[in-house]
Each structure stands twice: as C-alpha cells, then as structure tokens.
Design an enzyme around this catalytic site. Structure first.
Site, PDB file in Angstrom:
ATOM      1  N   ASP A 446       0.836  -1.214   0.000  1.00  0.00           N
ATOM      2  CA  ASP A 446       0.000   0.000   0.000  1.00  0.00           C
ATOM      3  C   ASP A 446       0.865   1.255   0.000  1.00  0.00           C
ATOM      4  O   ASP A 446       0.564   2.245  -0.682  1.00  0.00           O
ATOM      5  CB  ASP A 446      -0.981   0.002   1.175  1.00  0.00           C
ATOM      6  CG  ASP A 446      -0.318  -0.219   2.523  1.00  0.00           C
ATOM      7  OD1 ASP A 446       0.723  -0.900   2.570  1.00  0.00           O
ATOM      8  OD2 ASP A 446      -0.845   0.286   3.539  1.00  0.00           O
ATOM      9  N   GLU A 479       9.364  -1.177   7.580  1.00  0.00           N
ATOM     10  CA  GLU A 479       9.980  -0.117   8.386  1.00  0.00           C
ATOM     11  C   GLU A 479       9.375  -0.121   9.800  1.00  0.00           C
ATOM     12  O   GLU A 479      10.061   0.154  10.784  1.00  0.00           O
ATOM     13  CB  GLU A 479       9.769   1.250   7.733  1.00  0.00           C
ATOM     14  CG  GLU A 479      10.322   1.378   6.318  1.00  0.00           C
ATOM     15  CD  GLU A 479      11.834   1.326   6.254  1.00  0.00           C
ATOM     16  OE1 GLU A 479      12.488   1.446   7.309  1.00  0.00           O
ATOM     17  OE2 GLU A 479      12.373   1.154   5.146  1.00  0.00           O
ATOM     18  N   ASP A 548      13.028 -10.757   4.928  1.00  0.00           N
ATOM     19  CA  ASP A 548      13.988  -9.641   4.910  1.00  0.00           C
ATOM     20  C   ASP A 548      14.074  -8.967   6.272  1.00  0.00           C
ATOM     21  O   ASP A 548      15.140  -8.504   6.680  1.00  0.00           O
ATOM     22  CB  ASP A 548      13.610  -8.588   3.850  1.00  0.00           C
ATOM     23  CG  ASP A 548      14.018  -9.029   2.448  1.00  0.00           C
ATOM     24  OD1 ASP A 548      14.710 -10.060   2.335  1.00  0.00           O
ATOM     25  OD2 ASP A 548      13.629  -8.346   1.491  1.00  0.00           O
TER      26      ASP A 548
HETATM   27  C1  LIG Z   1      11.346   5.784  -2.737  1.00  0.00           C
HETATM   28  C2  LIG Z   1      11.613   5.028  -1.475  1.00  0.00           C
HETATM   29  N1  LIG Z   1      11.356   5.615  -0.277  1.00  0.00           N
HETATM   30  C3  LIG Z   1      11.559   4.924   0.871  1.00  0.00           C
HETATM   31  C4  LIG Z   1      12.057   3.639   0.842  1.00  0.00           C
HETATM   32  C5  LIG Z   1      12.291   2.893   2.152  1.00  0.00           C
HETATM   33  N2  LIG Z   1      11.345   1.756   2.271  1.00  0.00           N
HETATM   34  C6  LIG Z   1      11.715   0.496   1.939  1.00  0.00           C
HETATM   35  S1  LIG Z   1      10.500  -0.616   2.167  1.00  0.00           S
HETATM   36  C7  LIG Z   1       9.454   0.564   2.763  1.00  0.00           C
HETATM   37  C8  LIG Z   1       8.063   0.200   3.201  1.00  0.00           C
HETATM   38  C9  LIG Z   1       7.173  -0.221   2.070  1.00  0.00           C
HETATM   39  O1  LIG Z   1       5.830  -0.247   2.500  1.00  0.00           O
HETATM   40  P1  LIG Z   1       4.738  -0.988   1.655  1.00  0.00           P
HETATM   41  O2  LIG Z   1       4.925  -0.703   0.234  1.00  0.00           O
HETATM   42  O3  LIG Z   1       3.410  -0.688   2.212  1.00  0.00           O
HETATM   43  O4  LIG Z   1       5.119  -2.521   1.869  1.00  0.00           O
HETATM   44  P2  LIG Z   1       5.015  -3.370   3.257  1.00  0.00           P
HETATM   45  O5  LIG Z   1       6.374  -3.336   3.895  1.00  0.00           O
HETATM   46  O6  LIG Z   1       3.999  -2.726   4.104  1.00  0.00           O
HETATM   47  O7  LIG Z   1       4.649  -4.743   2.800  1.00  0.00           O
HETATM   48  C10 LIG Z   1      10.063   1.820   2.757  1.00  0.00           C
HETATM   49  C11 LIG Z   1       9.398   3.075   3.176  1.00  0.00           C
HETATM   50  C12 LIG Z   1      12.357   3.098  -0.441  1.00  0.00           C
HETATM   51  N3  LIG Z   1      12.875   1.883  -0.591  1.00  0.00           N
HETATM   52  N4  LIG Z   1      12.094   3.789  -1.578  1.00  0.00           N
HETATM   53 MG   LIG Z   2       2.270  -1.673   3.620  1.00  0.00          MG
END
Ligand SMILES: Cc1ncc(C[n+]2csc(CCOP(=O)(O)OP(=O)(O)O)c2C)c(N)n1
Ligand SMILES: [Mg+2]
Length: 579
Positions: A446, A479, A548
């Site tokens: 999301d 995160e 991970d």
């Molecule tokens: C452009 C960017 N900003 C920040 C990050 C750091 N980051 C890596 S994974 C993540 C969380 C991703 O959240 P979501 O897409 O909702 O996946 P979930 O972990 O909830 O499954 C973030 C913020 C990144 N990799 N790329």
């Molecule tokens: Mg998420």
C-alpha cells in the site's frame, strides 16, 4: 522563426530525432507533456510511435525501463525542461543501477536565454550526469544525429555497462532545418552493440579451471539475457550448478534441475569454483566476500566490462566477451570437472526440489491479531493465476520479501537494486502495453502504491490491461517492524491511515474491489482479470514478519546486506591472521 511557433516540418531537428528513434524499432515513447519538448513529441507521433503520457516523469522513466527489460530493446522517455527532468532523476537512477538501456530525451531552455534566469532553468546535464552512462547537450543541428547515435551505443553497453543515457537540445534548436545533415541514411538504422568475442587463451584458462574444480557454480547476471540457449548447452556440457539473480530471472526455466535458486546460501558457501556470467558482485552477492563464498573458491569472471570482470573481487580467470559467445566456446571445449563431487551436486539438486515443491496449506496460515490474512495467503492466490506467459511485478517492503520466497513467477520485475518504491505500477502499465495478450499482475504494498497510484489513470486512458493487487496493511510495514525491534517505544511515521485503494481506482475509471477474507480472494481476482485494468485492494496482516525483516535487510548492517553475511564477515575479520 519569430511570432507564433508552428508545427515543426519534416526536415527539422525534431523530425530527425523522431526518425532516429523510430529506426531503433522503438514502438512507444513514455512522456508527460511540456512546451519545450512538444516539437519532438509531435514528430514522434508523426513517424508512428505511440506516445504514452504518464502522470509523473519518474513513472514515465520507470515505464521505459520496464519496456526495455521486457522487450530487450532500447527504452525511450521524453521529459520536459526543469521539473520534468528533476522528477525523472529517480527513474534514471533506478535504471542506472539496474543497467537497463534507456535513452532519456529532454530540451533545455533556449540557448539564447541560457544563464539569464529563464523559465525552468536548472543545470539539467549536471543533475543527471552521475546516474547516466553518457550525457550529451546538443547545441548545433550537425551534432543531433551523431550525438543520438553515440548515446544509444553507450546505452546498449557498447563501451561499458548498459544503462541510461541523456541527450538534451536547446529548445530553440528543435524547429531549425537540418539541411543536408538529415539526408545521410546511415544514421537511420538500428544501433547495434559491437560484439565482443572471447580470446582463446581466456577460454583455455577458464576451461582448465572447470576441469580442476569439483563443485562448480555459475551465477547469471544481465550478461545471460538473450543467451538462454547457450547457457542451457553450457550447463549440460559442464554439469555446473546454476544460480540466477534478479538480473537474469526468466532466462533459464526454473524447472531446469541444475538451477538451484532455493539453495543459494549453501551453494555459494560450498562451491570451489564460481563462474560469474555478466554479473556484478554487488550487495546481492555479498560483494564476493571470502566470508560468504568459500575462502578458497576460485572465481572465473566472464563479462564485457570492468564492473563484471573485476568489481570487488577480481577473477582468477577473466574472460572479456559477450557471455553467450564465451559460454558457447566453453561448451565446445568439452571442459567438465575431472573429479566432480557428484554427491554434493545431487544433494543440492534434491534439496532445492524439495524446497520449491508447491506446498499445500498456505491458505490455512493463521490470521494476524488484526484478523487479516497472511501475505502468503494472498501470494498463493496469485500463484494460481500465474501461467508461463504471465508478467509478474512486485513492489513494496515486506510484501516483496514474501513474494521472493512464495511467488511463482517466470517473467518478473521488481523494484531492483535501487530499491525504488513506486516503480511497480508504472512497470505494470508498460508491461501491459508491450504485451497486451499476456497477463500482467503487479503485487504492490500500500505504501509503494501511493507513490504512483495515479498511473492507474494512465492505464485506463491507454487501455493497459494490468491487474494491480495491493497488499494493504495500512503501514510502511517493513519499516514499522524495524522500528518496533530497534527503536522501541517510538512511532515515527510508519503507520498509514486505513485507505481504500479500490475506491481510488474506481474514481480513476478502473475496476476496483476490496477483499477482507481469504475465501473471497479467488473470485475477486478473477473478476479483476475480467475487467482490466483493475485494482484489487487486499487487507493483509501487519503481524507477519518477512524474511527480509529477519535477515537484517531492513535494518542495514554496516558491512553486508544481511545479518548472516555481516556476522560471517565479522568472524573472518576477528580471526587472528594466519602464519
Ligand atoms: C522511494 C523510497 N522511499 C523509501 C524507501 C524505504 N522503504 C523500503 S521498504 C518501505 C516500506 C514499504 O511499505 P509498503 O509498500 O506498504 O510494503 P510493506 O512493507 O507494508 O509490505 C520503505 C518506506 C524506499 N525503498 N524507496
Ligand atoms: Mg504496507
């Protein structure tokens, strides 16, 4: 040229640019409108190239990136001056790390206004130079075609790794007549990367290394793309085990018994000969560290450029060549281990087969304390829709990690070594446009979806028949886990408001559905596939801890990408010196 600007004519700089691009067999150019680049856009359309207009320049570049990776041809993005270019930088940087051949075109402020405080004036070339293989600022009609030709050669990897190149033109140039510089037909043919054939001494040394080895392991990189047949023959001839990596995924069928992706850690720890095939030894391969690979392992490095031949760990043998040509020569040489450790090889092959055997019961995984389904339940439902032709795309944090272990994907793209959240939705749009008869399924967190959710509108407008499946846990969850574990008591921006991405999709003209219960998944995904483009927003639990998260990728240890490699490196560093 005073007064109102008129459409450029067929002999103008803009027309020459378009003819050059068309000659590269480019079918689509990804862009977002801007006055400075309109003459180029107009001429591209005139020569029959489809203009796909995205909602953000970074997304446009991601689309060109997916197009290049999936078709094997040059990807092209056209971005406008100033903010168009600065927005594109993230996409360009992602292609740079992925080593994806892209031609990024733009226009600068008109040269007579340069340095005077012109509208949208920033040092464009300087902004992209560190993330491009080549940058060219064209200010004279005579340099338009040579500049594009040289840039394209560099993008394809003619003189180094492939990757993005950037060419811009003073906006005042675009409607100028090309005069005779336009007439020469040799500019309007596809640019080909000059072949690099292996030297026979290098092949002889590599063949000897193979004969001397007992546990040889080949690791695929971008160099094997387009060399699948040679790779297969090489594996049969030499008996090597094979690991593919993100860059080479899909080149070799996962059913090939010598491909042992699920036994990666053990294979790299125990192989006595490692043959890298057009692959960097980057963070995904522990930088070639002797703490992770066997300390005594020998390395044969095959590739076209220094990055592939010597980065982090130079080869004991290096073969500077196209990987396909080198593999064919090695297969012909008849080299294979004189005293192969067949017990080791058989053990890895059978352990791999056991690990990848489809497991039943994923759907029965317990719900989280929030009552939501496990991410692997969602992945298992997607697996039922993946056929050999499906293009699978993944973007996100935890969900990407779960997909790496659970998603059965053959043609596959993810956010790449740049870790660029927000690339998944644009990739899906481009994949669906490039391959309308194949299924495109994008599984997106999301958080990641939020960066480029507006590209659903691009999909609707362009009839890009992609299915976007959102793994919605109302969080930047990978995160959040890291924060809970390593910064207890803090909540610094990792929670997201509960949001309905199905409703957002509907407002953009796509089909949208929300799924809360595992038993409703299959039907919702099927309805989505019947009504593309579609967004299926799936509530998944935030409790599940992804691989991970467990391996340390999320909290970035100082020496290595994963905690186990970090620990191995520290043990090695702490050992008293030998002798
Ligand atoms: C452009 C960017 N900003 C920040 C990050 C750091 N980051 C890596 S994974 C993540 C969380 C991703 O959240 P979501 O897409 O909702 O996946 P979930 O972990 O909830 O499954 C973030 C913020 C990144 N990799 N790329
Ligand atoms: Mg998420």
């Amino acid at each position: 040229m005073g007064g109102r600007w008129s459409a450029p004519g067929p002999g103008t700089v803009a027309a020459a640019i378009a003819r050059f691009v068309a000659a590269q067999r480019v079918e689509r150019v990804y862009t977002l409108p801007g006055s400075h680049v309109k003459p180029i856009c107009s001429e591209l359309a005139r020569v029959g190239i489809r203009i796909v207009s995205a909602r953000h320049e970074s997304a446009a570049v991601h689309m060109a990136h997916a197009e290049a990776d999936l078709t094997g041809r040059l990807g092209v993005a056209l971005v406008t001056t100033g903010p168009g270019l600065t927005n594109a930088v993230t996409g360009i940087a992602s292609a740079y790390l992925s080593r994806t051949p892209l031609l990024v075109l733009s226009a600068r402020v008109p040269d007579p206004q340069a340095g005077m405080g012109a509208l949208e004036e920033v040092p464009q070339a300087d902004l992209v130079r560190p993330v491009c293989r080549y940058v060219r600022e064209v200010s004279d009609p005579r340099h338009v075609l040579p500049g594009l030709h040289l840039a394209t050669t560099m993008a394809l990897g003619g003189d180094g790794p492939p990757g993005p190149v950037y060419v811009d033109f003073g906006a005042n140039l675009l409607k100028l007549e090309m005069r005779d510089w336009y007439r020469d037909p040799h500019w309007f043919v596809p640019v080909v990367r000059p072949p690099r054939l292996p030297h026979q001494d290098g092949i002889a040394l590599a063949a000897q290394a193979l004969c001397d080895s007992r546990r040889p392991l080949a690791i695929g990189g971008r160099g094997v793309v387009g060399a699948g047949a040679e790779l297969e023959r090489f594996l049969v001839a030499t008996g090597c085990l094979y690991l593919d990596t993100r860059e080479s995924r899909g080149v070799l069928s996962r059913d090939n018994p010598q491909s042992i992706a699920a036994m990666r850690a053990r294979a790299i720890a125990e192989a006595d000969l490692v043959i890298t095939l057009g692959r960097r030894l980057d963070f995904e391969l522990a930088y070639g560290s002797g703490a992770v690979f066997a300390e005594s392992a020998r390395f044969v490095r095959i590739g076209r450029n220094a990055e592939e031949l010597s980065e982090n760990r130079p080869g004991d043998v290096t073969v500077c060549a196209d990987v396909g040509a080198a593999l064919a020569a090695l297969a012909r040489s008849g080299a294979r281990p004189a005293a192969a450790d067949t017990a080791w090889k058989d053990e890895l092959i059978s352990a791999n087969a056991e690990k990848i055997r489809p497991k039943t019961g994923l759907t029965n995984r317990p719900l989280g304390t929030d009552g939501r389904m496990h991410p692997l339940t969602l992945i298992e439902a997607i697996n039922r829709l993946v056929d050999p032709e499906t293009i699978s795309i993944v973007d996100g944090g935890d969900i990407l990690s779960f997909a790496r272990v659970g998603l059965r994907a053959i043609t596959y793209l993810d956010l790449g070594p740049f870790g660029c959240l927000g690339s998944g939705a644009p990739y899906a749009v481009a994949a669906a446009l490039a391959f309308p008869s194949r299924r495109t399924i994008a599984l997106i967190g999301d958080g990641a979806f939020g960066f480029s959710a507006m590209e659903v509108e691009t999909a609707v407008r362009n009839r890009a028949r992609a299915l976007f499946v959102i793994a919605n846990n109302d969080a930047w969850n990978i995160e959040r886990h890291d924060q809970l574990t390593n910064y207890p008591g803090q909540d610094l921006g990792t929670e997201l408001c509960p949001s309905r991405y199905d409703l957002l999709a509907r407002s953009l003209g796509a089909h949208g559905e929300r799924v809360e219960r595992a038993e409703d998944l299959a039907a919702a995904l099927e309805r989505g596939l019947a009504n593309l483009p579609a967004v299926v927003d799936v509530a998944v639990t935030r409790d599940a801890v992804s691989p991970d998260s467990m391996s340390g990728l999320a909290n970035v240890p100082p020496l290595h990408a994963t905690q186990s490699w970090e620990d191995a490196e520290r043990r090695m560093l702490e050992r008293p010196p030998r002798g």
